[in-house]
Write a protein that holds these residues in place. Structure first.
Motif, PDB file in Angstrom:
ATOM      1  N   PHE A 133       0.831  -1.207   0.000  1.00 17.56           N
ATOM      2  CA  PHE A 133       0.000   0.000   0.000  1.00 17.56           C
ATOM      3  C   PHE A 133       0.865   1.256   0.000  1.00 17.56           C
ATOM      4  CE2 PHE A 133      -2.749   3.210   2.054  1.00 17.56           C
ATOM      5  CZ  PHE A 133      -3.827   3.157   1.186  1.00 17.56           C
ATOM      6  N   ALA A 134       1.953   1.227   0.784  1.00 15.04           N
ATOM      7  CA  ALA A 134       2.872   2.362   0.786  1.00 15.04           C
ATOM      8  C   ALA A 134       3.517   2.537  -0.591  1.00 15.04           C
ATOM      9  CB  ALA A 134       3.949   2.165   1.856  1.00 15.04           C
ATOM     10  N   LYS A 135       3.811   1.411  -1.261  1.00 17.03           N
ATOM     11  CA  LYS A 135       4.412   1.479  -2.592  1.00 17.03           C
ATOM     12  C   LYS A 135       3.462   2.127  -3.579  1.00 17.03           C
ATOM     13  CE  LYS A 135       7.689   0.564  -5.555  1.00 17.03           C
ATOM     14  NZ  LYS A 135       9.080   1.015  -5.398  1.00 17.03           N
ATOM     15  N   TYR A 136       2.176   1.814  -3.470  1.00 22.70           N
ATOM     16  CA  TYR A 136       1.195   2.451  -4.348  1.00 22.70           C
ATOM     17  C   TYR A 136       1.320   3.970  -4.296  1.00 22.70           C
ATOM     18  CZ  TYR A 136      -1.529  -1.824  -5.301  1.00 22.70           C
ATOM     19  OH  TYR A 136      -1.945  -3.054  -5.745  1.00 22.70           O
ATOM     20  N   HIS A 137       1.547   4.497  -3.109  1.00 26.82           N
ATOM     21  CA  HIS A 137       1.613   5.946  -2.944  1.00 26.82           C
ATOM     22  C   HIS A 137       2.935   6.539  -3.423  1.00 26.82           C
ATOM     23  CE1 HIS A 137      -1.781   4.958  -0.345  1.00 26.82           C
ATOM     24  NE2 HIS A 137      -2.145   6.221  -0.453  1.00 26.82           N
ATOM     25  N   GLN A 138       3.896   5.682  -3.740  1.00 29.56           N
ATOM     26  CA  GLN A 138       5.177   6.174  -4.232  1.00 29.56           C
ATOM     27  C   GLN A 138       5.293   6.101  -5.746  1.00 29.56           C
ATOM     28  OE1 GLN A 138       8.147   3.819  -2.244  1.00 29.56           O
ATOM     29  NE2 GLN A 138       7.449   4.407  -0.198  1.00 29.56           N
ATOM     30  N   LEU A 139       4.311   5.482  -6.396  1.00 24.26           N
ATOM     31  CA  LEU A 139       4.383   5.303  -7.839  1.00 24.26           C
ATOM     32  C   LEU A 139       3.843   6.528  -8.569  1.00 24.26           C
ATOM     33  CD1 LEU A 139       3.207   1.594  -8.099  1.00 24.26           C
ATOM     34  CD2 LEU A 139       5.540   2.468  -8.238  1.00 24.26           C
ATOM     35  N   PRO A 140       4.357   6.787  -9.756  1.00 22.29           N
ATOM     36  CA  PRO A 140       3.896   7.956 -10.512  1.00 22.29           C
ATOM     37  C   PRO A 140       2.479   7.777 -11.023  1.00 22.29           C
ATOM     38  CG  PRO A 140       5.432   6.654 -11.823  1.00 22.29           C
ATOM     39  CD  PRO A 140       5.438   6.056 -10.444  1.00 22.29           C
ATOM     40  N   ILE A 141       1.840   8.900 -11.363  1.00 17.58           N
ATOM     41  CA  ILE A 141       0.457   8.874 -11.836  1.00 17.58           C
ATOM     42  C   ILE A 141       0.310   7.998 -13.074  1.00 17.58           C
ATOM     43  CG2 ILE A 141      -1.320  10.323 -12.902  1.00 17.58           C
ATOM     44  CD1 ILE A 141      -1.258  10.531  -9.917  1.00 17.58           C
ATOM     45  N   GLN A 142       1.329   7.947 -13.922  1.00 15.04           N
ATOM     46  CA  GLN A 142       1.221   7.163 -15.143  1.00 15.04           C
ATOM     47  C   GLN A 142       0.966   5.687 -14.848  1.00 15.04           C
ATOM     48  OE1 GLN A 142       5.478   8.415 -15.778  1.00 15.04           O
ATOM     49  NE2 GLN A 142       5.511   6.531 -16.953  1.00 15.04           N
ATOM     50  N   PHE A 143       1.430   5.191 -13.684  1.00 12.20           N
ATOM     51  CA  PHE A 143       1.150   3.804 -13.312  1.00 12.20           C
ATOM     52  C   PHE A 143      -0.345   3.593 -13.120  1.00 12.20           C
ATOM     53  CE2 PHE A 143       0.215   0.903  -9.786  1.00 12.20           C
ATOM     54  CZ  PHE A 143       0.697  -0.288 -10.305  1.00 12.20           C
ATOM     55  N   PHE A 144      -1.014   4.519 -12.444  1.00  8.52           N
ATOM     56  CA  PHE A 144      -2.438   4.386 -12.180  1.00  8.52           C
ATOM     57  C   PHE A 144      -3.263   4.628 -13.437  1.00  8.52           C
ATOM     58  CE2 PHE A 144      -0.416   5.488  -8.184  1.00  8.52           C
ATOM     59  CZ  PHE A 144      -0.881   4.474  -7.375  1.00  8.52           C
ATOM     60  N   ASP A 145      -2.681   5.349 -14.409  1.00  6.28           N
ATOM     61  CA  ASP A 145      -3.381   5.538 -15.674  1.00  6.28           C
ATOM     62  C   ASP A 145      -3.436   4.259 -16.499  1.00  6.28           C
ATOM     63  OD1 ASP A 145      -3.778   8.165 -15.089  1.00  6.28           O
ATOM     64  OD2 ASP A 145      -2.088   8.918 -16.263  1.00  6.28           O
ATOM     65  N   THR A 146      -2.581   3.299 -16.196  1.00  9.65           N
ATOM     66  CA  THR A 146      -2.500   2.076 -16.998  1.00  9.65           C
ATOM     67  C   THR A 146      -2.946   0.834 -16.232  1.00  9.65           C
ATOM     68  OG1 THR A 146      -0.154   1.873 -16.398  1.00  9.65           O
ATOM     69  CG2 THR A 146      -0.666   2.986 -18.465  1.00  9.65           C
ATOM     70  N   HIS A 147      -3.442   0.998 -15.006  1.00 11.26           N
ATOM     71  CA  HIS A 147      -3.928  -0.141 -14.213  1.00 11.26           C
ATOM     72  C   HIS A 147      -5.271   0.233 -13.594  1.00 11.26           C
ATOM     73  CE1 HIS A 147       0.399  -0.930 -14.459  1.00 11.26           C
ATOM     74  NE2 HIS A 147       0.123  -2.191 -14.223  1.00 11.26           N
ATOM     75  N   SER A 148      -6.225  -0.667 -13.675  1.00  9.49           N
ATOM     76  CA  SER A 148      -7.544  -0.395 -13.095  1.00  9.49           C
ATOM     77  C   SER A 148      -7.493  -0.491 -11.575  1.00  9.49           C
ATOM     78  CB  SER A 148      -8.575  -1.389 -13.645  1.00  9.49           C
ATOM     79  OG  SER A 148      -8.353  -2.683 -13.106  1.00  9.49           O
ATOM     80  N   ASN A 149      -8.429   0.209 -10.941  1.00  9.51           N
ATOM     81  CA  ASN A 149      -8.503   0.159  -9.477  1.00  9.51           C
ATOM     82  C   ASN A 149      -8.745  -1.264  -8.985  1.00  9.51           C
ATOM     83  OD1 ASN A 149      -8.258   2.888  -9.647  1.00  9.51           O
ATOM     84  ND2 ASN A 149     -10.332   3.371  -9.008  1.00  9.51           N
TER      85      ASN A 149
END
Length: 612
Positions: A133-149
């Motif tokens: 969960f902490a790693k999720y918050h360290q990843l750039p926005i582009q990661f979340f643009d390419t992976h669904s919630n």
């Protein structure tokens, strides 16, 4: 105070381009690959090894449990040879009581072992889940643009649960199996070497069978986890957009989409379970054949006085204890394979490079607010430029409006300013310093963002406002709410600032949620303010309240406003007209109208109608 205050503020994941209207943001996130089975097991062991005190306890009780299990068959054989065959029933009773005590002790030891191992495995998985969960918050926005919630949720729940189940069941089983196999083999050799050689026929057959079946099942389990992530993503997407689904009468279409993905998951699961399920029957067949062979050879030896009946009975029990651990591990192989597949998916995220990995932490003095774009070009995809040669300077305290058609590049400019994406060509300067030289955390601490979609967290109203600055006092929170014109509606709520908000703030109107986000930004006291169509979806009266709050918020700050409402743009110090990634016009409202160009056309087609 709720745990809301311990979260890290980030835009809602899964939206293209960081904010609402930007490009798709498909840049690849670099990954350090470590995807083979051995590396995954070693990393899981690294987490497990942090619970050393619990592991030592488990080791001790596992050894005790194994020793008790090894003593039982030996005592049974001695009872046959020294009590049953001679007919010494008093000695037989003592043997029975002793054997009963041994097995009761074994049950108690096994219970303590299982209890401690449960705590060890859950603590281990808790650390793994928190790290993910902490790693999720360290990843750039582009990661979340390419992976669904849903996919990200699946990695944090289903995949880690598989690891937890395996640790809880298989670690002690593995250790116990090693001790049981080794101990049984030693005692069997002491009792009868020829029969031991017969019993050892199971080893190569078991290894070959398990290896063949495991190779087939591993890929199926990985596909099963991938389809499960897709299914979770679809459920999350459909439930959050259920109003839209119903509005456009797409219930049946969504059900069919679900059926398709669920069918793929079903097929992958069936294949994985069927293939891995072959291990148990195969091992049972091998064990039964081995047992029958030992019984036949042992019976022949007893008949020819080459061994006592008690020794043969003990040997048969030890042969089962020798083969049973191999069978139990084989029967758990599907669980182990599923856990390894899930752990690989978790570690894929853990191995991604953090957007803060190359940052040099520094204290950044309060920004003056000068923002300068110097010939900036950017693209999300290499063959589709979004910005081309963008150059402008925003002076401290200026209100800059960005206008233009959807996809022109307005949101991308904001994404670069917040460093959700990095400048690729040219330079972006803040107070004369290249933005890439600034610490991201220190930079974002001085940026205030109010989006069109006002995001509210579950928790109290006070906690939601305090999200802007976690060390703010209650009085500071209430002062910010008053400045944002939110205090009035808060006072009318049953519990005022302590009112609990549901997920996404659904028990508030959109305008009320927007006022809370403005109060949050006021409390943060940013040097640079970004307003992304903050009033585009509210009624006129609510817009007046929001505009008043935003005017107060923008006072003395450099502000960037993306908006289509006339009142928001008309009073801007400078309006940048963006078209196809270029600034085609800039000036104030009157200057741009006098140019009779793109802005004048936008004004006549859209803004003038808004005044009528």
């Amino acid at each position: 105070m709720s745990n809301l205050n311990h979260r890290i503020a980030m835009p809602t994941p899964g939206r293209p381009g960081g904010f609402g209207g930007g490009g798709p943001g498909r840049g690849a996130v670099p990954i350090i690959r470590a995807k083979h089975r051995g590396a995954t097991i070693r990393r899981i062991w690294g987490y497990l090894n942090r619970q050393r005190a619990g592991l030592v306890t488990v080791y001790v009780f596992t050894i005790l449990n194994a020793l008790v299990s090894l003593i039982g068959p030996y005592m049974l054989g001695k009872a046959i040879d020294t009590a049953i065959i001679p007919g010494d029933y008093s000695l037989l009773i003592r043997f029975c009581l002793l054997i009963l005590g041994i097995y009761l002790l074994g049950s108690a030891v096994a219970w303590i072992q299982a209890y401690v191992m449960t705590a060890v495995s859950q603590n281990t998985v808790n650390e793994l889940r928190c790290d993910l969960f902490a790693k999720y918050h360290q990843l750039p926005i582009q990661f979340f643009d390419t992976h669904s919630n849903g996919e990200l949720m699946s990695r944090a729940t289903n995949d880690i649960d598989n690891v937890a189940n395996t640790l809880n069941q298989s670690v002690t089983q593995l250790l116990n199996s090693i001790i049981m196999i080794s101990g049984s083999l030693v005692i069997m050799m002491v009792l009868n070497i020829p029969l031991t050689l017969v019993a050892m026929l199971i080893i190569p057959l078991a290894l070959i069978s398990s290896r063949k079946i495991a190779g087939l099942s591993r890929n199926y389990f990985k596909k099963q986890q991938q389809h499960l992530g897709e299914l979770n993503g679809l459920v999350e997407e459909t439930v959050s957009g259920l109003k839209v689904v119903k509005q456009y009468r797409r219930e049946e279409a969504e059900v069919q989409r679900f059926r398709k993905i669920s069918g793929e998951l079903n097929r992958a699961g069936i294949r994985a379970q069927i293939v891995s399920g072959l291990v148990g029957p195969a091992m049972n067949m091998i064990n039964n054949l081995d047992f029958a062979l030992i019984a036949g050879v042992g019976g022949w030896m007893a008949y020819h006085s080459l061994g006592t009946v008690g020794v043969i009975v003990s040997f048969l029990n030890y042969s089962k204890q020798f083969g049973r651990p191999i069978s139990e591990l084989a029967n758990q192989y599907n669980l182990i394979q599923s856990a390894i597949a899930g752990a690989e998916r978790v570690f894929e995220v853990m191995d991604m490079i953090s957007e803060y990995s190359h940052e040099v932490k520094e204290e950044l003095p309060r920004l003056g607010g000068e923002v300068a774009f110097r010939d900036v070009s950017f693209s999300y995809l290499s063959d589709r430029p979004i910005l081309t040669g963008v150059t402008f300077t925003a002076k401290p305290g200026e209100k800059i409006a960005l206008v233009g058609p959807t996809g022109a590049g307005k949101t991308t400019i904001i994404n670069l300013l917040t460093r959700f994406y990095e400048v690729q060509e040219g330079s972006l300067l803040l107070d004369g310093r290249d933005i890439r030289e600034l610490d991201k955390n220190a930079l974002r601490r001085q940026l205030g963002i109010v989006l069109q979609d006002a995001h509210i967290f579950s928790g109290t109203i006070r906690d939601n406002i305090r999200f802007g600055r976690l060390d703010a006092s209650n009085q500071e929170v209430e002062d910010a709410a008053k400045l944002a014109n939110a205090d009035g509606f808060i006072a009318r709520l049953p519990h005022g600032y302590e009112t609990q908000l549901s997920a996404e703030g659904s028990n508030l109107s959109h305008g009320q949620r927007q006022l809370l986000t403005i109060a949050r930004a006021i409390l943060a006291d940013p040097a640079i303010l970004i307003l992304d169509e903050a009033t585009s979806s509210v009624d006129t009266r609510t817009e007046m309240h929001i505009q008043k709050a935003m005017s107060l918020l923008m006072k003395g700050r450099t502000s960037f406003v993306i908006a289509h409402r006339l009142k928001t743009i008309r009073d801007a110090d400078r309006i940048l007209v963006i078209q196809e990634g270029r600034i085609v016009e800039q000036g104030d409202h009157e200057q741009l109208l006098a140019l009779q160009g793109v802005y004048n056309e936008l004004y006549n087609s859209q803004f003038k109608r808004a005044e009528l």
